[in-house]
Design a protein around this motif. Structure first.
Motif, short mmCIF file in Angstrom:
data_model
loop_
_atom_site.label_atom_id
_atom_site.label_comp_id
_atom_site.label_asym_id
_atom_site.label_seq_id
_atom_site.Cartn_x
_atom_site.Cartn_y
_atom_site.Cartn_z
N GLY A 58 1.04 -1.31 -0.29
CA GLY A 58 0.46 -0.01 -0.01
C GLY A 58 0.97 1.30 0.11
N ALA A 59 0.64 2.18 0.00
CA ALA A 59 1.18 3.60 -0.81
C ALA A 59 0.36 4.83 -0.57
CB ALA A 59 2.32 3.27 -1.99
N GLY B 9 -2.36 7.20 2.07
CA GLY B 9 -2.18 7.94 3.46
C GLY B 9 -1.68 7.38 4.53
N ALA B 10 -1.75 6.26 4.52
CA ALA B 10 -1.07 5.58 5.79
C ALA B 10 0.28 4.77 6.13
CB ALA B 10 -2.10 4.27 6.82
N ALA B 11 0.27 4.39 4.23
CA ALA B 11 2.24 3.91 4.51
C ALA B 11 2.87 5.09 3.85
CB ALA B 11 1.21 3.13 2.58
N ASN C 159 2.38 -1.91 -4.75
CA ASN C 159 1.60 -1.25 -4.60
C ASN C 159 0.73 -1.65 -5.95
OD1 ASN C 159 -0.31 1.12 -3.38
ND2 ASN C 159 -1.03 1.05 -5.49
N ARG C 160 -0.54 -1.66 -6.37
CA ARG C 160 -1.09 -2.04 -7.48
C ARG C 160 -0.77 -1.13 -8.43
NH1 ARG C 160 -7.60 -2.36 -5.86
NH2 ARG C 160 -7.19 -0.14 -5.37
N ASP D 288 -2.41 0.60 -10.94
CA ASP D 288 -2.68 1.44 -11.85
C ASP D 288 -2.93 2.90 -11.68
OD1 ASP D 288 -2.81 2.85 -8.95
OD2 ASP D 288 -4.73 1.57 -8.23
N PHE E 155 -2.61 5.74 -9.54
CA PHE E 155 -1.58 6.26 -8.86
C PHE E 155 -0.59 6.26 -8.77
CE2 PHE E 155 -1.35 6.13 -4.23
CZ PHE E 155 -2.00 7.79 -4.08
N THR F 205 -2.98 -0.98 3.42
CA THR F 205 -4.03 -1.25 2.70
C THR F 205 -4.98 -1.32 3.82
OG1 THR F 205 -4.61 -3.55 2.21
CG2 THR F 205 -2.85 -2.04 1.08
N GLY F 206 -6.38 -1.19 3.37
CA GLY F 206 -7.44 -1.89 3.81
C GLY F 206 -8.42 -3.24 3.16
N VAL G 15 -2.34 -2.32 9.94
CA VAL G 15 -2.96 -1.30 9.89
C VAL G 15 -4.79 -0.94 10.13
CG1 VAL G 15 -1.22 0.39 8.69
CG2 VAL G 15 -3.14 -0.17 7.63
N ILE G 16 -4.77 -1.97 10.21
CA ILE G 16 -6.12 -2.99 10.06
C ILE G 16 -7.01 -2.94 11.56
CG2 ILE G 16 -8.55 -4.09 10.01
CD1 ILE G 16 -7.19 -3.65 6.86
N TYR G 17 -7.40 -2.40 11.98
CA TYR G 17 -7.99 -2.97 14.08
C TYR G 17 -9.46 -3.51 14.03
CZ TYR G 17 -9.22 2.42 13.30
OH TYR G 17 -9.91 3.50 13.83
N GLY H 33 -3.32 -2.50 14.02
CA GLY H 33 -3.54 -0.76 13.78
C GLY H 33 -4.36 -0.69 14.85
N MET I 92 -0.80 2.20 17.01
CA MET I 92 -0.69 3.35 16.03
C MET I 92 -1.79 4.09 16.30
SD MET I 92 -0.76 2.67 11.89
CE MET I 92 -0.50 4.23 10.70
P1 NAP Z 1 -5.93 5.31 1.32
O1 NAP Z 1 -4.47 6.53 1.58
O2 NAP Z 1 -6.88 5.13 0.45
O3 NAP Z 1 -4.80 4.34 0.57
C1 NAP Z 1 -5.13 3.10 0.51
C2 NAP Z 1 -4.55 1.99 -0.01
O4 NAP Z 1 -4.27 0.18 -0.62
C3 NAP Z 1 -3.65 2.79 -1.14
O5 NAP Z 1 -2.76 1.95 -1.72
C4 NAP Z 1 -4.38 1.27 -2.59
O6 NAP Z 1 -3.93 1.28 -3.89
C5 NAP Z 1 -4.90 0.40 -1.63
N1 NAP Z 1 -5.31 -1.06 -1.64
C6 NAP Z 1 -7.10 -0.53 -1.33
N2 NAP Z 1 -7.31 -1.46 -2.12
C7 NAP Z 1 -6.62 -2.28 -2.87
C8 NAP Z 1 -6.54 -3.87 -3.37
N3 NAP Z 1 -7.86 -4.29 -3.18
N4 NAP Z 1 -5.57 -4.15 -3.50
C9 NAP Z 1 -4.46 -3.47 -3.54
N5 NAP Z 1 -4.86 -2.36 -2.84
C10 NAP Z 1 -5.31 -1.59 -2.15
O7 NAP Z 1 -6.28 5.46 1.92
P2 NAP Z 1 -5.33 5.46 4.15
O8 NAP Z 1 -5.88 6.19 4.51
O9 NAP Z 1 -3.34 4.95 3.40
O10 NAP Z 1 -6.10 3.88 4.57
C11 NAP Z 1 -5.64 2.73 4.54
C12 NAP Z 1 -5.94 1.03 5.44
O11 NAP Z 1 -5.55 2.02 7.15
C13 NAP Z 1 -7.38 2.05 6.06
O12 NAP Z 1 -7.17 0.36 6.06
C14 NAP Z 1 -7.19 3.33 7.40
O13 NAP Z 1 -8.59 2.29 8.27
C15 NAP Z 1 -6.16 2.48 8.45
N6 NAP Z 1 -5.70 3.30 8.47
C16 NAP Z 1 -5.34 2.94 10.01
C17 NAP Z 1 -4.52 4.50 10.63
C18 NAP Z 1 -4.07 3.35 12.33
O14 NAP Z 1 -4.26 4.87 13.15
N7 NAP Z 1 -4.60 2.68 12.69
C19 NAP Z 1 -4.31 5.60 9.78
C20 NAP Z 1 -4.60 5.93 8.98
C21 NAP Z 1 -5.41 4.56 8.45
P3 NAP Z 1 -4.28 2.13 -5.04
O15 NAP Z 1 -3.48 2.96 -4.93
O16 NAP Z 1 -3.83 0.90 -5.90
O17 NAP Z 1 -6.19 2.43 -4.77
#
Ligand code: NAP
Length: 289
Positions: free
Chosen positions: A133-134, A136-138, A157-158, A160, A162, A206-207, A234-236, A257, A260
């Motif tokens: 994943g790349a 916001g969280a990544a 990352n996929r 795509d 992005f 990723t989610g 990162v998932i909880y 997560g 975190m």
């Molecule tokens: P985001 O910015 O939308 O990024 C999502 C990432 O996941 C992108 O790299 C996306 O790739 C990838 N992805 C999505 N669906 C996918 C799939 N089916 N197969 C492979 N890759 C996939 O979201 P984010 O804010 O980083 O959040 C990501 C996760 O982190 C969420 O579950 C969120 O709840 C969690 N999170 C946790 C915390 C914590 O404190 N624990 C903090 C922030 C976020 P593409 O570019 O290809 O779409």
């Protein structure tokens, strides 16, 4: 928990959309009460078009500071007066500190991630890690790990639309920190196998595996897991994703997560109050929520 609100009580807040489901108010209000700090924390649903005036209200109403969550983390960057080095590198903020009307933007997500690893006694300084994943969280995780001295970060990352954007961002982080950072296609199983063989830690940023898709894992081949490869998800929700179950089954150290989330809040609390968050008590509370 009883809190007397007076004319001296300071306000800290969350600006997000949606904000009402957040567990940050529970974390910070418990901490203010435990540490006898005369402050309260409220969650506000803030529409994107109202972000600038909401941030201005930190000055006009003399708030202690705020947390920012989706969709405001990037949009808030040009609205503050100063950025921490990590926030500047990440290009997103989740915390604003009000220093007498001077607003400083921080990003404590990556700090939270590094503290979460310390809590399970996983050290990655000078080591190699793999991140799936790349988004916001990544980006927060990769930037903080690079700033803290991780030697090599292999990002998947996929491929795509992005992908080229991430490539540029990761190059910028590598140049500014001296960390070796690569980006590869998540579908390239051989590259992923090679990366994991060199890595001390795998991070799912990723989610994939989140409710209601608990049966999914970002890793297609479980034979790439091993006892000496720690796994952070990162998932909880759920607390134990399929990836974490699979990693546990081979005897690897794992964490979800929630830690975190806990430690990014602890870092924000320290920035606002200069005091440590009572993390054990807060952890016990959020594990029940
Ligand atoms: P985001 O910015 O939308 O990024 C999502 C990432 O996941 C992108 O790299 C996306 O790739 C990838 N992805 C999505 N669906 C996918 C799939 N089916 N197969 C492979 N890759 C996939 O979201 P984010 O804010 O980083 O959040 C990501 C996760 O982190 C969420 O579950 C969120 O709840 C969690 N999170 C946790 C915390 C914590 O404190 N624990 C903090 C922030 C976020 P593409 O570019 O290809 O779409």
């Amino acid at each position: 928990m009883e809190q007397m609100i007076s004319g001296h009580t300071r306000l800290a807040a969350l600006f997000a959309k949606p904000a009402r489901h957040s567990i940050s108010p529970a974390m910070h209000n418990l901490s203010f009460a435990e540490e006898k700090i005369d402050a309260i924390y409220l969650a506000f649903d803030v529409e994107p078009e109202n972000l600038a005036t909401s941030i201005e209200s930190i000055r006009t109403l003399d708030l202690l500071g705020v947390n920012l969550s989706m969709p405001h983390k990037m949009a808030a960057v040009p609205l503050v007066d100063e950025l921490s080095p990590a926030a500047s590198l990440i290009g997103a903020i989740n915390t604003i500190v009000n220093q007498n009307g001077h607003l400083i933007g921080h990003n404590t997500d990556g700090i939270g991630f590094m503290r979460a690893l310390a809590a399970i006694e996983v050290s990655i300084i000078g080591e190699t890690i793999t991140v799936i994943g790349a988004g916001g969280a990544a980006t927060a995780i990769i930037s903080q790990a690079a700033l803290d001295g991780v030697k090599k970060i292999q990002v998947f990352n996929r491929k795509d639309d992005f992908y080229p954007v991430i490539e540029v961002k990761l190059q910028e982080i590598a140049q500014q920190t001296g960390c070796q950072i690569s980006l590869q296609d998540l579908d390239d199983q051989l590259a992923l196998a090679n990366a994991l063989a060199q890595s001390q830690l795998l991070v799912n940023a990723t989610g994939v595996g989140m409710k209601p898709n608990e049966n999914q894992s970002p890793l297609k081949d479980n034979s790439l897991l091993r006892e000496t490869l720690a796994v952070y998800d990162v998932i909880y929700n759920p607390r134990e994703t399929k990836l974490l179950q699979d990693a546990k089954a081979v005897g690897a150290k794992t964490a979800n997560g929630l830690s975190m989330l806990l430690y990014q809040g602890a870092a924000a609390f320290e920035l606002w109050t200069g005091k440590q968050m009572p993390v054990k008590k807060v952890q016990a509370l959020i594990e029940m929520l």
